[in-house]
Design an enzyme around this catalytic site. Structure first.
Site, PDB file in Angstrom:
ATOM      1  N   TYR A   1       0.825  -1.211   0.000  1.00 39.07           N
ATOM      2  CA  TYR A   1       0.000   0.000   0.000  1.00 39.07           C
ATOM      3  C   TYR A   1       0.860   1.263   0.000  1.00 39.07           C
ATOM      4  O   TYR A   1       0.435   2.307  -0.488  1.00 39.07           O
ATOM      5  CB  TYR A   1      -0.889   0.043   1.255  1.00 39.07           C
TER       6      TYR A   1
ATOM      7  N   ASP B   1      -2.636 -18.409   0.940  1.00 37.15           N
ATOM      8  CA  ASP B   1      -3.630 -19.142   0.133  1.00 37.15           C
ATOM      9  C   ASP B   1      -4.299 -20.213   0.982  1.00 37.15           C
ATOM     10  O   ASP B   1      -5.524 -20.382   0.954  1.00 37.15           O
ATOM     11  CB  ASP B   1      -3.007 -19.719  -1.154  1.00 37.15           C
TER      12      ASP B   1
ATOM     13  N   ASP C   1      -6.314  -7.000   4.395  1.00 36.14           N
ATOM     14  CA  ASP C   1      -7.453  -6.376   3.713  1.00 36.14           C
ATOM     15  C   ASP C   1      -8.334  -7.453   3.091  1.00 36.14           C
ATOM     16  O   ASP C   1      -9.554  -7.480   3.274  1.00 36.14           O
ATOM     17  CB  ASP C   1      -6.934  -5.420   2.631  1.00 36.14           C
TER      18      ASP C   1
ATOM     19  N   LYS D   1       3.337 -15.231   2.713  1.00 33.42           N
ATOM     20  CA  LYS D   1       3.550 -15.971   1.460  1.00 33.42           C
ATOM     21  C   LYS D   1       5.049 -16.231   1.357  1.00 33.42           C
ATOM     22  O   LYS D   1       5.726 -15.815   0.402  1.00 33.42           O
ATOM     23  CB  LYS D   1       3.001 -15.145   0.285  1.00 33.42           C
TER      24      LYS D   1
ATOM     25  N   ASP E   1     -12.276  -9.079   4.559  1.00 34.59           N
ATOM     26  CA  ASP E   1     -13.538  -9.107   3.799  1.00 34.59           C
ATOM     27  C   ASP E   1     -14.063 -10.539   3.701  1.00 34.59           C
ATOM     28  O   ASP E   1     -15.258 -10.796   3.855  1.00 34.59           O
ATOM     29  CB  ASP E   1     -13.353  -8.550   2.379  1.00 34.59           C
TER      30      ASP E   1
HETATM   31  C1  IPM Z   1     -10.316  -1.135   4.070  1.00 37.87           C
HETATM   32  C2  IPM Z   1     -10.525  -0.551   2.704  1.00 37.87           C
HETATM   33  C3  IPM Z   1      -9.350   0.325   2.346  1.00 37.87           C
HETATM   34  C4  IPM Z   1      -8.119  -0.554   2.338  1.00 37.87           C
HETATM   35  C5  IPM Z   1      -9.495   1.080   1.005  1.00 37.87           C
HETATM   36  C6  IPM Z   1     -10.722   1.946   0.976  1.00 37.87           C
HETATM   37  C7  IPM Z   1      -8.264   1.894   0.682  1.00 37.87           C
HETATM   38  O1  IPM Z   1     -10.742  -1.555   1.760  1.00 37.87           O
HETATM   39  O2  IPM Z   1     -10.206  -0.363   5.035  1.00 37.87           O
HETATM   40  O3  IPM Z   1     -10.298  -2.347   4.197  1.00 37.87           O
HETATM   41  O4  IPM Z   1      -7.828  -1.232   1.325  1.00 37.87           O
HETATM   42  O5  IPM Z   1      -7.423  -0.568   3.359  1.00 37.87           O
HETATM   43 MN    MN Z   2     -10.879  -3.536   2.628  1.00 42.39          MN
END
Ligand code: IPM
Ligand code: MN
Length: 356
Positions: free
Chosen positions: A141, A222, A246, A190, A250
């Site tokens: 990032y 993975d 990240d 990884k 999710d």
């Molecule tokens: C998160 C989001 C952010 C990230 C984006 C909006 C830059 O997806 O906080 O998880 O990737 O960190």
């Molecule tokens: Mn995110």
């Protein structure tokens, strides 16, 4: 003592869920005689529109002079074609970096009343209680992001760097968190491909002697992605770098049934903490009063716990969320086919009612 909270609603559903969260904080203040002051600022797309900068210095100053920062979400199609420095996401990344918020805590716990809302079987998700400890101010990032012409075509590059000190400080957070939980850390990397992961492993291994009660396992990312679906209750603390965290967070949200449920705290070693739902700005449902406010509301519980050391008040919010769910309130994202659907404001009212 009056606590000053910087409120940055941001874009899309951000303002709606933050309004809900602020209502809940006001209800807590009333009930517990705490005093909170709310000071609003811009971040993301709205900050680009109003101040020409996704993280204006006015917002940075507001954050630095506050006791905690509460944020909604950033981004949306309106700004997707902007040049890299004028993207809403850039504002969020600048804030994390400038405030030194290297540790992102993303707890994932199944809510009893929602066990059947997960796309996974009840018996797979019912014992889930994971804390994802995501590194937040390093890695890909914050590397170089460049394009150049090579042999008549564009070539793009993104670099991934980690230093020993960056790894040490986030691993320390994971070990410390594990000590207060089930004392198990799975460090995800990884290392079969990436040099940064091999250094990551070495540093984590070196630290084990300082935490004799904590067991440490290394897992390739993975495999970890697969194990999160196959047997998510095996995890206690997952320690991982920025981008893996990240993606895995999710994925992990689906264990609870919806991305609209997960809160997060971003912390440094000192200074102000940032509290935000892990979900994005969801422009497709913005402004319709249908977004799930629970991730933002649960983020206020993390704010009280980690930001103000108000553990009882934090627990009161978590209990109220559970009560609202037990009473059957469901926003669209967690509703069953036959069940009634609550709006954002109805869900918020249900939580506030349960608080009183
Ligand atoms: C998160 C989001 C952010 C990230 C984006 C909006 C830059 O997806 O906080 O998880 O990737 O960190
Ligand atoms: Mn995110």
């Amino acid at each position: 003592m009056v606590k000053k909270i910087a409120v940055l609603p941001g874009d899309g559903i951000g303002p709606e869920v933050i309004e809900a969260a602020v209502h809940v904080l006001k209800a807590v203040a009333k009930k517990t005689n705490q005093q909170f002051e709310f000071h609003y600022g811009n971040i993301g797309g709205v900050a680009i529109d109003e101040e020409g900068d996704p993280f204006p210095s006015s917002t940075e100053e507001l954050c630095k002079s506050s006791d905690a920062v509460l944020l909604g979400a950033v981004g949306g199609p309106k700004w997707d074609q902007n040049e890299p420095t004028l993207r809403p996401e850039k504002g969020l990344l600048a804030m994390r970096k400038n405030l030194g918020l290297f540790a992102n805590l993303r707890p994932v716990k199944a809510y009893g009343p929602l066990l059947d809302s997960s796309p996974l079987k009840r018996e797979v998700v019912e014992d889930v209680d994971v804390l994802i400890m995501r590194e937040l101010t390093g890695g890909i990032y914050f590397g170089k992001h460049e394009r150049e012409q090579v042999n008549g075509e564009w070539q793009a590059l993104d670099t991934l760097t980690y230093s020993e000190s960056e790894i040490t400080r986030i691993a320390k957070k994971a070990f410390e968190a594990a000590k207060l939980r089930d004392q198990r850390v799975v460090s995800v990397d990884k290392a079969n491909v990436l040099e940064s992961s091999r250094l990551w492993r070495e540093v984590v291994d070196r630290m084990k002697t300082d935490y004799p009660d904590v067991t440490v396992e290394h897992m390739l990312v993975d495999n970890a992605a697969m194990q999160l679906i196959h047997g998510p209750s095996q995890f206690d603390v997952i320690l991982t770098e920025n981008m893996f965290g990240d993606i895995l967070s999710d994925e992990a949200s689906m264990l609870t049934g919806s991305l609209g449920l997960l809160p997060s705290a971003s912390l440094g070693d000192q200074g102000v903490g940032l509290f935000e739902p892990i979900h994005g700005s969801a422009p497709d449902i913005a402004g319709q009063n249908i977004a799930n406010p629970l991730a933002a509301i649960a983020s206020t519980a993390m704010l009280l716990k980690y930001g103000f050391e108000m553990d009882d008040e934090a627990k009161a919010i978590d209990d109220a969320i559970l009560k609202a769910l037990e009473a059957g309130y469901r926003t669209k994202d967690i509703a069953t086919e036959q069940g009634a659907v609550s709006t954002t404001t109805e869900m918020t009212e249900a939580v506030i009612k349960a608080l009183r």
